[in-house]
Design a protein around this motif. Structure first.
Motif, PDB file in Angstrom:
ATOM      1  N   ILE A   1      -0.472  -1.740  15.041  1.00  0.00           N
ATOM      2  CA  ILE A   1      -0.198  -2.566  16.434  1.00  0.00           C
ATOM      3  C   ILE A   1      -1.510  -3.025  16.974  1.00  0.00           C
ATOM      4  O   ILE A   1      -2.276  -2.006  17.081  1.00  0.00           O
ATOM      5  CB  ILE A   1       0.789  -2.239  17.381  1.00  0.00           C
ATOM      6  CG1 ILE A   1       2.342  -2.335  16.517  1.00  0.00           C
ATOM      7  CG2 ILE A   1       0.749  -3.269  18.537  1.00  0.00           C
ATOM      8  CD1 ILE A   1       3.055  -1.404  17.582  1.00  0.00           C
TER       9      ILE A   1
ATOM     10  N   LEU B   1      -0.026  -9.325  21.139  1.00  0.00           N
ATOM     11  CA  LEU B   1       0.204  -8.093  20.211  1.00  0.00           C
ATOM     12  C   LEU B   1       0.452  -8.655  18.701  1.00  0.00           C
ATOM     13  O   LEU B   1       1.021  -9.726  18.534  1.00  0.00           O
ATOM     14  CB  LEU B   1       1.480  -7.299  20.818  1.00  0.00           C
ATOM     15  CG  LEU B   1       1.345  -6.962  22.049  1.00  0.00           C
ATOM     16  CD1 LEU B   1       2.532  -6.078  22.348  1.00  0.00           C
ATOM     17  CD2 LEU B   1       0.163  -6.187  22.476  1.00  0.00           C
TER      18      LEU B   1
ATOM     19  N   LYS C   1      -1.180 -10.711  27.374  1.00  0.00           N
ATOM     20  CA  LYS C   1      -1.538  -9.800  25.989  1.00  0.00           C
ATOM     21  C   LYS C   1      -1.013 -10.165  24.760  1.00  0.00           C
ATOM     22  O   LYS C   1       0.288 -10.496  24.788  1.00  0.00           O
ATOM     23  CB  LYS C   1      -1.323  -8.315  26.366  1.00  0.00           C
ATOM     24  CG  LYS C   1      -1.572  -7.817  27.615  1.00  0.00           C
ATOM     25  CD  LYS C   1      -3.431  -7.521  27.567  1.00  0.00           C
ATOM     26  CE  LYS C   1      -3.791  -7.014  28.821  1.00  0.00           C
ATOM     27  NZ  LYS C   1      -5.091  -7.267  29.141  1.00  0.00           N
TER      28      LYS C   1
ATOM     29  N   VAL D   1       6.742  -6.420  17.115  1.00  0.00           N
ATOM     30  CA  VAL D   1       6.199  -5.229  17.442  1.00  0.00           C
ATOM     31  C   VAL D   1       7.437  -4.185  17.756  1.00  0.00           C
ATOM     32  O   VAL D   1       7.471  -3.089  17.639  1.00  0.00           O
ATOM     33  CB  VAL D   1       5.063  -5.598  18.644  1.00  0.00           C
ATOM     34  CG1 VAL D   1       4.760  -4.260  19.324  1.00  0.00           C
ATOM     35  CG2 VAL D   1       3.887  -6.154  18.028  1.00  0.00           C
TER      36      VAL D   1
ATOM     37  N   TYR E   1       6.051 -10.346  19.961  1.00  0.00           N
ATOM     38  CA  TYR E   1       6.512  -9.072  20.653  1.00  0.00           C
ATOM     39  C   TYR E   1       7.863  -8.569  19.848  1.00  0.00           C
ATOM     40  O   TYR E   1       7.794  -7.372  19.941  1.00  0.00           O
ATOM     41  CB  TYR E   1       6.858  -9.394  22.167  1.00  0.00           C
ATOM     42  CG  TYR E   1       5.494  -9.465  23.028  1.00  0.00           C
ATOM     43  CD1 TYR E   1       4.593 -10.138  22.769  1.00  0.00           C
ATOM     44  CD2 TYR E   1       5.625  -8.486  24.140  1.00  0.00           C
ATOM     45  CE1 TYR E   1       3.487 -10.149  23.592  1.00  0.00           C
ATOM     46  CE2 TYR E   1       4.451  -8.423  24.895  1.00  0.00           C
ATOM     47  CZ  TYR E   1       3.509  -9.352  24.759  1.00  0.00           C
ATOM     48  OH  TYR E   1       2.355  -9.243  25.472  1.00  0.00           O
TER      49      TYR E   1
ATOM     50  N   SER F   1      -3.638  -5.058  19.942  1.00  0.00           N
ATOM     51  CA  SER F   1      -3.475  -5.996  21.042  1.00  0.00           C
ATOM     52  C   SER F   1      -4.902  -6.499  21.537  1.00  0.00           C
ATOM     53  O   SER F   1      -6.090  -5.995  21.353  1.00  0.00           O
ATOM     54  CB  SER F   1      -3.315  -4.837  22.330  1.00  0.00           C
ATOM     55  OG  SER F   1      -3.478  -5.286  23.521  1.00  0.00           O
TER      56      SER F   1
ATOM     57  N   MET G   1      -0.943   1.608  15.994  1.00  0.00           N
ATOM     58  CA  MET G   1      -1.896   1.224  17.062  1.00  0.00           C
ATOM     59  C   MET G   1      -2.769   2.543  17.328  1.00  0.00           C
ATOM     60  O   MET G   1      -2.167   3.848  17.189  1.00  0.00           O
ATOM     61  CB  MET G   1      -0.755   1.422  18.239  1.00  0.00           C
ATOM     62  CG  MET G   1      -1.336   0.626  19.485  1.00  0.00           C
ATOM     63  SD  MET G   1      -0.419   0.707  20.772  1.00  0.00           S
ATOM     64  CE  MET G   1       0.832  -0.391  20.529  1.00  0.00           C
TER      65      MET G   1
END
Ligand SMILES: [Mg+2]
Ligand SMILES: [Mg+2]
Ligand SMILES: [Mg+2]
Ligand SMILES: [Mg+2]
Ligand SMILES: [Mg+2]
Ligand SMILES: [Mg+2]
Ligand SMILES: [Mg+2]
Ligand SMILES: [Mg+2]
Ligand SMILES: [Mg+2]
Ligand SMILES: [Mg+2]
Ligand SMILES: [Mg+2]
Ligand SMILES: [Mg+2]
Ligand SMILES: [Mg+2]
Ligand SMILES: [Mg+2]
Ligand SMILES: [Mg+2]
Ligand SMILES: [Mg+2]
Ligand SMILES: [Mg+2]
Ligand SMILES: [Mg+2]
Ligand SMILES: [Mg+2]
Ligand SMILES: [Mg+2]
Ligand SMILES: [Mg+2]
Ligand SMILES: [Mg+2]
Ligand SMILES: [Mg+2]
Ligand SMILES: [Mg+2]
Ligand SMILES: [Mg+2]
Ligand SMILES: [Mg+2]
Ligand SMILES: [Mg+2]
Ligand SMILES: [Mg+2]
Ligand SMILES: [Mg+2]
Ligand SMILES: [Mg+2]
Ligand SMILES: [Mg+2]
Lengths: 358, 358, 358, 358, 358
Positions: free
Chosen positions: A128, A121, A119, A190, A187, A130, A1
């Protein structure tokens, strides 16, 4: 990210100040100049997939007895989104929310149908990403808006093409559920990646606590805040969906929505666990640092306390008094002095041993 | 933002102690001796803008089929406010709230109409200014009271003049919504500025933690408390507005109120994110300071532990014993002594290297 | 405020253990042996004020068409309170609460009327005093009980005497509201004084953090706890009053009660702000102390690290080796040695400058 | 209070694992092998008190128009409890709760009557003892179970014997209230004792913070946790009792139950105050310790920084260079050297004074 | 308990990403390749126990007037579970939950019956093992799924075989209750073991705080988080069960469900007590470490401050000034010098004694 700014969620909002309500402006980072549109139309027997042009007559896409899924990648071509809104009778304020990528996840029930924004992901190779996904779900159609190309819906498309599972036999509401389910399932991936980073950082924190790993911990905290802001309202939205009495959601789909709800709960619990653990990592750092400080101080203390009295003795016999009988005693230096030194050193070390500092 | 006193919100309240309920007194800093009044009257076809005198007959301002927006800048001329209240049938207690600039944001429903009071924030050139804005919204009129001249409503006035958007076609309730929306939109600009200061302070905290940046952090905490006190009750008030069954708010306006509500939620989430981050900054400071302390201690320890034994050796050969054969050995000083010194220094440095202190 | 004991609120309660419910005993510090009674009777046209004796026939005080306010100062003459209770038909348990000065603020609705008990705070010359005030409000009468003489009701009495405001025209419920309002208004004065102390302590904490100011902070914490215990239930009680459907509270008085409610909310917010600030003061103390510690350590480190190598050099040339050519080199002491000293000192200082310790 | 184990509340529960629901086993410490039974039967005119045998026919104890209070001391004779249960129609699960002394305080409504279980605390000579008391309240009878002999009900018995107060005229529900009230009143005495210990520990913490007082603080924390576990559910139970629509509780008793409820609220607030204060004591300890550390460091720093330069000067003039003119200057030692020493010492002390370290 | 990963609860979930809803996949660690099935059929008069094969016709197992308990050990043979689901009319989503061993404990009401999933904990020889148990409860049958062989139900089976207690006379709902009760009872044993570890760690923390015991504390925190995640939703599920209006739960069973609910409350309170205590352990560690640091520093300070002035004196008389009359005074070394040394040492020690550092 990439480093998450705390301004995320309001970034670019300044553009809106002073505009009339319902004015369409893309709020968020500009990503794609273009806007790609793809369409899947299906019923139990048949499926038809096509990529369509920006100047299509969107009103003609709805078919009586087929489900129509229109996917829009890229939010910068405000005009296309405006025309889609008109064709499907979507309120300007909802289109505004589609374009506001800092929008909190939510469900809104309009007369025409449901509006859901969440959102999405994705975890790819330690990164990561988004993206905001908005869906308008009506009788016989789903329109999904994404910030840019690329999504987690490939498995849904595959099921639509092959006719596996219930999806082809069910309606637009079940399709919307499938898209939500795909998003929520990702998710977990993630979280898994995040959890592995946390575990690795904990080990390093114990073994070699430096400023770098501390910065990592501060980074984890930020990501956690970001994830919580995505997941908690998502749970609210899905709960509202399962409680909704909109005719768009049929009774037999409701049990599936409840299942996604369970998954968001599982995600939230895992996230809160992570948060508790990350919150404890700063304490671990402090205690690790204070342990190290402690051992540094002990070494200083041990060396200093051994040599300070020894240096005093050497100082004494370096004095120039005339009347110092020790100085002229022959065995004093090789024997007496070094014995004294030895006794002090051993005594001190014994004292430290007794105090459990060694 | 000028330094926010924790007394903000009750400042000047002492003037009120002992007065009968409904006695009109301006509570707050005295800002403007005068009181400026401006009026906009409009319908779908026409708009008329004028500045009016303090001795106007306010009762004559209401027109059957036009919307009338009376804006009052400055709260010190209590008499004008009293006469406006009488002309529009406003309860004394509500006028008291208009004058009490420490009032919590709130919505109050009276028979005559709605009373809304909020904090208006503006960000200009690194400065944030706050001002209480009260609105009385009735059938066909909006009266707005401000502490001083200058506001965020210019875009609304512009839309009224040009006839763009829905505002000229809609009623007083939509105008009130537009004013609220303009106020709320400006919170985003304020948050953005605040967020940028937080990010800058974080960098400085990591790189050069001194008492100045710590004072900055304490300042940020105060501003956060101030903002929370403005925003949380604002959310309540807007929520009450969207739930209100007052005839003043028409059904088609309600969806717009919900939209502002979404924005206050987005503001609150951003604010809470800031708060979490600012709360963590004190921990960052402490760990930064303790890291520095640590490295100071290490230097002391290293230098002391190397030289303390060396000084002892020098002390030994500075002793005046008669019988010290080393002293008369020719190569002892240039070779033996300096070798010892070298060996101790290298040994110590090796030990520190091994302990990972270097 | 004299030092607040954490036992405040239960002090003297032990006297009650083992007594039958409804047994009247003054729980609290004994303050006044005597019990002073004063009476005000009024209607829109007339007002009559008198001080009355303990052996009055209290039953005769109620008048058909006048409002009667009986105020009792001092709770030690249990017999008088018992006879008042009987004359006005008050339940024994309510009289018990009047006498229990550790009672939480509350509203109780009985058939006969309302019972309200709150804490009255007064700020005089840097001192804050607290006193429990109980009120029994019925049809046409208010009875108020205070722990001792002196209160904040003088402005209400003044309005009663002069006939200013609504109070003479309205009923007993409005009088009760006026008393509550006077009490609540005085909380603002108390908060202002407290806030000023907090601001002063913060400055001292930054500039000269010693154990005295830390004790101050601990004292502030205690006072805050005390105030919260007074204000939060007060808010509950006033809320219950505004929601109450007792015939004692007339419809036109309700809006005034809501206004006091707003004030308690404003007080609570200010108090919570103070609490957040005071909570942060311990952190400020710790960081202030650790900064000081830091600078002490730095001075020690700098002086020690400069002189330790210098002393070693001096030690070397204090050695008694025969073969030390430096010692016999003429320019060595005045030039070579002091140059070495100078070089080491300057080198060290440069190193500290580079490390930003100076 | 003997050291409270954190296992308190589940101790001895292991005995139950694998048993059928409703199997009667005394869970808790075994205290009394025997089981003492006492009976009081009364109406408005008459009272009869007796101690009864374990083999009595319990079914015969209920009288048409008398209230019967059967008290059981000791829970080890499971058979007696079983037969009492049968005689009064008590469900096995309720008897199980009577025997489970780790049971949370609660109210349970059965068809036959009410079941209340609470913790009875007693403060004797600096010792606090805790005991579970369970009551079964039916039409015309109260059965109370205690873990061992000795309770706080003596004042109630006294009132029953003498006929003072309402108790003889009222029913079983009022008797149950009196017992609860006696229990709750004793909490105040326990709190007072605890509060005095806290105040004493705070003083010691400020004046002489050692590990002993820290252990005290940890002990206080445990006791607080224990008390909270007793009081919070007690409040719930009494609230449920006051809201209960069971015919067992008559309308005129309800106001008394509300009064006990007020007392539990007062207890809870005091307890929470204690908790806040005890929570702050660890901070007080840390700051007290760090203040001490600080002053230790200062002494070291002052002495070291004064003598380190002095020792260097002495070292310089202990060097053996041939060419040191100072050494042969006659006034150098008695005047020049000691002046230098004096100047350095005074300079340093001045510097410390200026830095406010002295 | 083997080290609990924070990823527990989502482990293996990745396998599900992209699958159609209702696709059966065992999520969790693979434990048993096989799947063992055992059956108990009973009524008040008779009981029949058998182990059955994977290829049985499960539809034939239900008997009109007998209760049938089918237990499945091992979740890897997805096909068997699928066929059981079909035979008993269980929805695919529920079978998915059976196979997802990270599922939160929950109750789900379907038309066919109830679905309950909980965590079963067992404490054997200092080890705690956790396993997900899912139950499907319908009219006349209970199907239980376990991750692997071995459970806490032996006592229930024993009661079924022997006919002791109510279980043979009651229905499937009572059997389900008995299984839940057995699971919940075992939580007490787990808590007891955990509590003993906590108490032991506390003692060690006070006496010998090292990094090992700190790691223990971090481990305890993790286990606590794990237990909370198991127990809090369990409480919710049992509460929902006791409130459920499903015909599967008969009225007379409800009181038993309430009893289990009480036990989960008791478990939660104990767990929260543990949590408070464990949370305080880090503070205990910090203060223990800082106490040790303190005493190390004191020793250094004492030795340094005594010897630093002494070394200075020795340094002074080691100087080579010609004119130092002390050096030639005969009694100066043996008397004067050592007296000075003695005086400084005693003075310093007295000063430390006075400062309470010794
Ligand atoms: Mg706008
Ligand atoms: Mg919107
Ligand atoms: Mg967001
Ligand atoms: Mg995309
Ligand atoms: Mg899913
Ligand atoms: Mg938590
Ligand atoms: Mg007033
Ligand atoms: Mg405010
Ligand atoms: Mg303005
Ligand atoms: Mg807006
Ligand atoms: Mg938060
Ligand atoms: Mg902190
Ligand atoms: Mg009593
Ligand atoms: Mg009372
Ligand atoms: Mg109180
Ligand atoms: Mg008074
Ligand atoms: Mg007021
Ligand atoms: Mg007001
Ligand atoms: Mg707060
Ligand atoms: Mg059992
Ligand atoms: Mg308990
Ligand atoms: Mg007893
Ligand atoms: Mg009582
Ligand atoms: Mg609290
Ligand atoms: Mg899936
Ligand atoms: Mg599921
Ligand atoms: Mg779980
Ligand atoms: Mg098993
Ligand atoms: Mg059980
Ligand atoms: Mg039970
Ligand atoms: Mg702490």
């Amino acid at each position: 990210m990439k480093r998450i700014s705390i301004l995320n969620g309001i970034v670019g909002y300044k553009k809106k100040v002073g505009l009339a309500p319902g004015t369409l402006v893309h709020v968020g980072e500009e990503e794609a100049r273009t806007c790609e549109l793809s369409l899947i139309q299906y019923d139990a027997d048949d499926v038809h997939e096509s990529s369509i042009e920006a100047d299509t007559d969107f009103g003609a896409l709805r078919k009586e007895d087929k489900v129509c899924w229109l996917n829009v990648d890229g939010l910068d071509d405000v005009d296309v989104i405006d025309r889609i809104g008109e064709a499907f009778g979507v309120h300007d304020l909802i289109l505004e929310d589609v374009l506001n990528t800092g929008q909190r996840p939510k469900l809104e029930e309009a007369e025409e149908g449901l509006f859901i924004t969440v959102k999405m992901l994705q975890a790819n190779e330690g990164q990561i990403s988004s993206e905001q996904v908005s869906m308008i779900v009506g009788d016989g159609y789903v329109i999904s808006f994404q910030e840019r190309a690329g999504d987690v819906f490939e498995s849904v498309r595959e099921r639509l093409r092959s006719g596996r599972g219930r999806v082809r036999k069910a309606g637009a509401d079940y399709l919307a559920y499938c898209l939500l389910d795909a998003i929520v399932d990702n998710y977990f991936a993630v979280l898994e990646q995040l959890g592995e980073r946390i575990e690795a950082d904990q080990v390093q924190l114990m073994e070699e606590p430096d400023e770098e790993v501390l910065a990592e911990v501060h980074g984890l905290k930020r990501e956690m805040i970001f994830l919580r802001r995505a997941v908690w309202p998502l749970r609210e939205a899905i709960n509202a969906l399962s409680k909704s009495d909109s005719p768009v959601i049929r009774k037999e789909t409701r049990i599936y929505v409840n299942d996604v709800y369970d998954h968001t709960m599982q995600i939230i619990e895992t996230l809160e666990t992570f948060r508790d653990v990350v919150a404890g990592m700063f304490d671990m750092y402090l205690s690790s640092v204070s342990n190290r400080m402690n051992s540094v101080m002990k070494v200083l203390t041990i060396i200093a306390t051994i040599f300070i009295p020894l240096s005093f003795i050497a100082g004494v016999y370096g004095m120039n008094f005339n009347n110092m009988p020790e100085l002229t005693t022959g065995w004093m230096y090789p024997l007496g002095f070094w014995l004294m030194v030895f006794a002090v050193a051993v005594g001190m070390l014994g004292f430290f041993k007794y105090k459990k500092w060694l």
